[in-house]
Structure formats: C-alpha cells, structure tokens
Design a protein around this motif. Structure first.
Motif, mmCIF file in Angstrom:
data_model
loop_
_atom_site.group_PDB
_atom_site.id
_atom_site.type_symbol
_atom_site.label_atom_id
_atom_site.label_comp_id
_atom_site.label_asym_id
_atom_site.label_seq_id
_atom_site.Cartn_x
_atom_site.Cartn_y
_atom_site.Cartn_z
ATOM 1 N N LYS A 160 -9.439 -1.379 -1.675
ATOM 2 C CA LYS A 160 -8.925 -2.698 -1.313
ATOM 3 C C LYS A 160 -7.973 -2.677 -0.117
ATOM 4 O O LYS A 160 -7.664 -3.725 0.444
ATOM 5 C CB LYS A 160 -8.214 -3.327 -2.508
ATOM 6 C CG LYS A 160 -9.116 -3.554 -3.719
ATOM 7 C CD LYS A 160 -8.334 -4.169 -4.879
ATOM 8 C CE LYS A 160 -9.229 -4.378 -6.098
ATOM 9 N NZ LYS A 160 -8.473 -4.962 -7.238
ATOM 10 N N GLU A 213 -7.199 1.984 -5.706
ATOM 11 C CA GLU A 213 -6.926 0.637 -5.198
ATOM 12 C C GLU A 213 -6.701 0.656 -3.692
ATOM 13 O O GLU A 213 -7.166 -0.233 -2.974
ATOM 14 C CB GLU A 213 -5.715 0.031 -5.913
ATOM 15 C CG GLU A 213 -5.460 -1.406 -5.498
ATOM 16 C CD GLU A 213 -4.471 -2.128 -6.383
ATOM 17 O OE1 GLU A 213 -4.074 -3.262 -6.022
ATOM 18 O OE2 GLU A 213 -4.086 -1.583 -7.434
ATOM 19 N N LYS A 232 -5.931 5.559 -10.472
ATOM 20 C CA LYS A 232 -6.077 4.103 -10.328
ATOM 21 C C LYS A 232 -5.359 3.588 -9.083
ATOM 22 O O LYS A 232 -5.900 2.753 -8.337
ATOM 23 C CB LYS A 232 -5.541 3.409 -11.582
ATOM 24 C CG LYS A 232 -5.713 1.894 -11.570
ATOM 25 C CD LYS A 232 -5.190 1.264 -12.862
ATOM 26 C CE LYS A 232 -5.350 -0.245 -12.833
ATOM 27 N NZ LYS A 232 -4.813 -0.883 -14.074
ATOM 28 N N TRP A 273 0.829 -1.206 0.000
ATOM 29 C CA TRP A 273 0.000 0.000 0.000
ATOM 30 C C TRP A 273 0.863 1.255 0.000
ATOM 31 O O TRP A 273 0.490 2.270 -0.603
ATOM 32 C CB TRP A 273 -0.957 -0.045 1.185
ATOM 33 C CG TRP A 273 -1.633 -1.376 1.286
ATOM 34 C CD1 TRP A 273 -1.413 -2.357 2.210
ATOM 35 C CD2 TRP A 273 -2.603 -1.912 0.378
ATOM 36 N NE1 TRP A 273 -2.187 -3.465 1.946
ATOM 37 C CE2 TRP A 273 -2.931 -3.225 0.827
ATOM 38 C CE3 TRP A 273 -3.230 -1.420 -0.774
ATOM 39 C CZ2 TRP A 273 -3.850 -4.023 0.177
ATOM 40 C CZ3 TRP A 273 -4.161 -2.222 -1.426
ATOM 41 C CH2 TRP A 273 -4.459 -3.510 -0.953
#
Length: 623
Positions: free
Chosen positions: A257, A253, A249, A211
């Motif tokens: 997520k 994410e 994008k 991340w």
C-alpha cells in the motif's frame, strides 16, 4: 537515573519552560531546520519564552521536535565494527567482549534520558495547540519517537523504567525499578499504533510519516520476535510468533500500500547527495552549506580514517552471480584476490573495491583496492561520494550524501525473515521481497525448492552456531535470508542488533581475516597483470621495483635474528604467509551469559538502588 534527569535540567534550555525566547526568531530557525536535521537546539539565544505562549502552532511543534531526528537516529552507521567489518587499529568493545568491556561505566554508557524528557514535554503541552488536527498529528510524531527511544533502550539494556510524562526533579517515579520487557513492548506498540493512525501518508523523506511508523514497528517487532525465540525467553505475555506476525503484517502494508519502490541503482543510492525518495522512507539530511556533514568518504580515502575493511568471512559468504556458492569452489580459502572477486553477486562490487575499480580525478587515478588504506584488503566503497562532486576530494571529511534511516530494501528483508521464522514463507513471498533485491543488481533469483543448508553458514568458524544447533525446521531458508540481509544492509548499522537478537555472539569470536597472501612477493590486486603490491620479509625494502608498487614489510616475525614488531607493515596469520591478520594478537571474546546486554552505570544505581544490574555485570554494589 535521577541524577541524569537533574543534570539534564541544568543543561537543556527549552524543555521545562524555565527559560524564555522571543517568538520573533522562530521563523528563522524553522527555515534552518527544514534544510537539515542537525541539532541546533543548543544554539538558541538565552532569552526567555513563556511556556504558555509556546506549543500553540504547527511551527512551534515542528521547531521543538526537530532535534528528535538528529538525536535519535544513527548518523554514521558505516562506523559500526562487527564480525564483517573492522578497522585496522582499535577494535570496538563489542568485538573484544569479555573483560575488555569492563569496567562498568560510572555514567553514560547509553543510559541517557534527556530525549525522552523532551518527547514527554511535548506530549504534556499538546493541549495548548490551537489546531486539533495539528495536535493529533504531532502527538503521533512524539509517540513515534518515544517508541524509537524505547526500542534502543530495550535493545541495549533489556528491562528499563517506563516514563510517559515529564517528571520534575523531586518526583518519586525517578526512583522506580525497571519495568518488565513485556510491559515496555506493550507501551511501544500503543505508541507506534497511534503514530501509524495519525501521521500523514504523503511521501516526506526527511520527516516521519505513516510509512516510517510502520517501518519502525516492523523493525522492532522483528527484533523482539527473534530475540524471544533464540534467547528462549520465558516471560509472561506474548510469544515470539506474536511479534513476528506483527512484523510481517507491518512490512507487508508498506510493500502493498505504500508509495515506495526500489531505487534503480543500488550503488548510486548511497552516493547521491539527495536521498532517493522512491526507496528511502526516512533519511537524515546532510548539507555542506550549513556544515551538517559526515566522514563516510574520508573514512575510506584517508589513512587517518582508521583503515577499515570487510572481513574474508563476509566476502566469502557472497554467492556467485549464478546463485552457486563460492565456498563450494576448490581452494576458495587461498584463491588470489583477482580470482576470488570474479563473477560474484554484483553487490560485492558495489560496496567494496574490486580489481576493476577505478576512481579518477584531475590529479590521480586509483585502480583496485589500496592496501595502505584498509587493514583487510577488502576496501569498502559504500557511502563514498562520487568524484562528480568536487568536494568529495577537497573536503573528503565533510561528505554530504544523505543517510538512510528506513528504506524499502530493509522492509523486504524484514518481511521475508519474519515469514521464514513463522514457517509460512512461500515462493511468492520470496518473489515480492528477496528476488526484487536480487533482480535490481542482476543477481540470479532465489528458488525455495532448490535451497539446501550451506555448511559455511552453519560452521562455528564462519557461520551461525546458535541457529545450527537450534533445530530450525526452515534452516536453509533462514540461512539464505540472513545472507541476503547481511549483504544488502552492509554498513547500515544493523549488524550488532542482528547478532544480539539471533543470539549469535559466537560470530564475535571468529577470525577477522583479510586477503590471503602465500608469502613474500609481488601481487596484482587490480587485474592488469602488473604487480602493484610487494610484501617483503627482509630488513630493507627491495630495490629496483616500479614506482607504482607499494611495499609492506611483513612484521611480527623474526628477521635477521631479531623480532620485528608491528609498526607500519602488515601481519599475516601464519607468520610469513596467510591472511592479513592485523588483530592476530588481540583476544576476541564474548560472554554468552552477559554481553548481549550492557551494564547500568554505577552512578545511576547509586542514585536509584531500585535499579537491578543486568546479569553477569558486577559493579560492586551490594543492594
């Protein structure tokens, strides 16, 4: 640059394998590094280690890579001066701009490559690791840091040489010219994509994970996309929308997520000792026990800290709590401090001292801002440790609250800005990004359909001149997102990069005003209907005043027939009245054709004549 490599060879002790160290000490240092990201590589004993006997285990790789965290991230972001935050005395070179940024440095100036060499050393020895899974993960980690390293170099210098292997002091590549910006960005994307693929997904607040790699990608792609757009770069390769799409994008994410959520308290998040693992994707660990600290508290609380403060331009940009504009109010420019602070975006009172502010200890109680500790009157309070920690007062210069590198709040802002720049921002996008930040603090949500262009944010005196002239189809939305970003990320070290990528150097020519005072007299700054500050324009301080009043002589004016220069008083923009204007006689400048990039030091170009100097910088070298 070759000289930089040569000097580095003589100084760093674990990089080339020329010096050895006994493996028995490694567990001790691994434990120490787990406590903090402070750089202890320079403290290793001068014993020997065989390079063939190192880089074999996860412990080896962890030890070797620990210094990357400390050396490649900003540890004191709150020190960055800008158009929204300044110190009382010395201004940064960026604010003074123009000729003040001369002369070109002989060495240094950010042209340092030692950390890259360490990264490439690690990558060059990864084949020695006995565990393929560990080798893959740490290869990804090294490439994460290489992408971070090159992001800072591209942002500072533009085109730079790309090096992806360890060089020795005679390698001809030391004397290569700069590679193109597009080539560097392509390599950075390759590196960060490998890091995203190979780093673990589990939350690890003090160590880079998948991340954090996505956050870095979102950050540098937003930078590159907007830089190419507003600087109108006409270079071969991908256009601005390509990078903006990648930024959106990557951010999405993380948002959809990732294992992160906003911290419950915007205020406490920056004060608490241990980083909030919910919002902080990556943080720099501070620890008082091993003297790994910063001065975020004393910078605010001590007169020797520089007396910093926010500018009126920044404070005026905060909306009212109901979402209306403060700058639409009648006479907002000259409103008394107590009145202008009322009913604003709650984040204003979470990053600076409002009249209602109270700081209490066993020895004293402070109310409101302290004009003797801030050059603008708008005294910051973000990153200042709570008095709940005894050391916050007794060891104010040794604060040990953790510092964010990447946090979820910034990811929301990256997502919203990228979508707005692409022209695809919807109300649903706003709901999952900007409005989450607003609702956390109790601020009225943003509604796209009701936005109009704010003239305060397009004014050449207080806003974004380049954007105003750009003809942006989504001008109102982009302006509001910039407002949100500037407020939410205040003192987190992002402002200079934002000014550069938006090509808004004009902001660094705008006035650095503070609180407005209509003239000499007594003023209430803490809202208790009792004066706590007195300004006077006489030779002697007024007598018979209550003990709690702090007096300041108005200086840089004529008093009793003599001109009184600044000593320990204040300066007002119109002589005996006006805004606090401690930099009134300093020339703020910005060279649009030069100052967005820094110069390459003269020694580096002397050693390597293939390095072309950046536009507008004349170092006297004719090659």
């Amino acid at each position: 640059m070759a000289e930089d490599f040569h000097v580095w060879y003589r100084y760093h002790i674990l990089m080339s394998g020329e010096i050895k160290m006994k493996r028995i000490i490694l567990p001790i240092f691994i434990f120490t590094f787990c406590l903090s990201s402070c750089n202890f590589l320079e403290r290793l004993p001068k014993d020997k280690i065989d390079p063939n006997d190192f880089f074999r285990t996860e412990e080896d790789l962890k030890l070797f890579s620990n210094s990357f965290y400390d050396n490649l991230f900003e540890k004191q972001p709150f020190k960055q001066q800008s158009d929204v935050f300044v110190q009382k005395g010395t201004l940064s070179d960026e604010l003074l701009g123009g000729d003040a940024r001369m002369p070109i440095p002989v060495t240094g100036g950010g042209w340092s490559w030692g950390q890259l060499r360490k990264i490439n050393t690690m990558l060059g020895n990864m084949h020695k690791c006995e565990d393929p899974k560990v080798a893959r993960q740490y290869s990804g980690l090294a490439k994460f840091f290489r992408a971070q390293f090159y992001f800072t170099k591209v942002a500072r210098f533009g085109d730079v040489p790309w090096y992806d292997r360890e060089l020795d002091s005679t390698d001809p590549e030391l004397y290569k010219p700069r590679d193109s910006r597009e080539f560097i960005m392509t390599k950075m994307l390759e590196d960060i994509d490998e890091a995203i693929e190979t780093l673990p997904e589990a939350v690890s607040t003090y160590r880079a994970n998948r991340w954090a790699a996505l956050a870095l990608k979102a950050q540098f792609c937003l930078y590159e996309g907007t830089y190419r757009k507003y600087h109108k770069l006409n270079i071969e390769g991908h256009d601005s929308d390509y990078y903006l799409g990648l930024a959106a994008k990557a951010a999405e994410e993380i948002m959809t997520k990732g294992p992160y959520s906003l911290a419950s308290s915007y205020d406490e998040m920056f004060r608490q000792v241990v980083a909030d693992k919910n919002e902080y994707i990556l943080a720099i660990r501070r620890d008082l026990v091993i003297d790994c600290t910063h001065d975020g508290t004393s910078f605010c609380l001590m007169a020797t800290g520089g007396c910093p403060g926010f500018t009126k331009k920044f404070v005026d940009s905060f909306l009212m709590k109901d979402g209306t504009r403060f700058t639409d109010k009648e006479n907002y420019e000259t409103m008394p401090f107590v009145d202008e602070m009322a009913n604003r975006d709650p984040r204003l009172g979470l990053i600076m001292r409002l009249p209602s502010y109270v700081r209490s200890t066993e020895k004293y109680m402070q109310r409101g801002p302290q004009l003797n500790l801030t050059g603008t009157g708008f005294q910051y309070d973000k990153f200042v440790m709570s008095t709940a920690y005894p050391e916050a007062e007794s060891k104010a210069s040794m604060a040990y609250n953790d510092i964010p590198v990447f946090r979820l709040g910034e990811i929301y802002l990256i997502y919203a800005e990228a979508k707005a720049e692409l022209g695809t921002l919807t109300q649903q996008d706003v709901e999952i990004s900007i409005n989450k930040l607003r609702r956390r603090v109790g601020m009225t949500p943003m509604t796209l359909s009701s936005l109009t262009v704010d003239p305060y944010l397009t004014s050449a005196e207080t806003g974004y001149k380049t954007l105003a002239e750009f003809g942006h189809p989504n001008l109102a939305a982009v302006l509001e997102i910039r407002r949100e970003r500037t407020i939410e990320l205040a003192l987190e070290g992002r402002r200079w990069d934002d000014i550069v990528r938006w090509r808004e150097g004009n902001c660094y020519r705008q006035k650095l005003y503070g609180i407005y005072f209509p003239g000499p007299g007594q003023y209430d700054l803490n809202g208790d209907d009792k004066p706590d500050v007195c300004l006077y324009d006489t030779k002697d301080k007024p007598v018979g005043l209550p003990d709690n009043i702090i007096c300041f002589q108005i200086q840089e004016i004529e008093i009793n027939g003599s001109y009184v220069s600044l000593n320990d008083g204040i300066i007002l923009s119109e002589g005996r009245k006006g805004y606090l204007d401690m930099h009134k006689f300093k020339k703020l400048d910005f060279n649009e054709n030069r100052d967005y990039l820094y110069p390459i030091p003269t020694n580096e170009r002397t050693v390597n004549p293939a390095l072309a100097q950046n536009p507008g910088w004349n170092d006297g070298l004719s090659f």
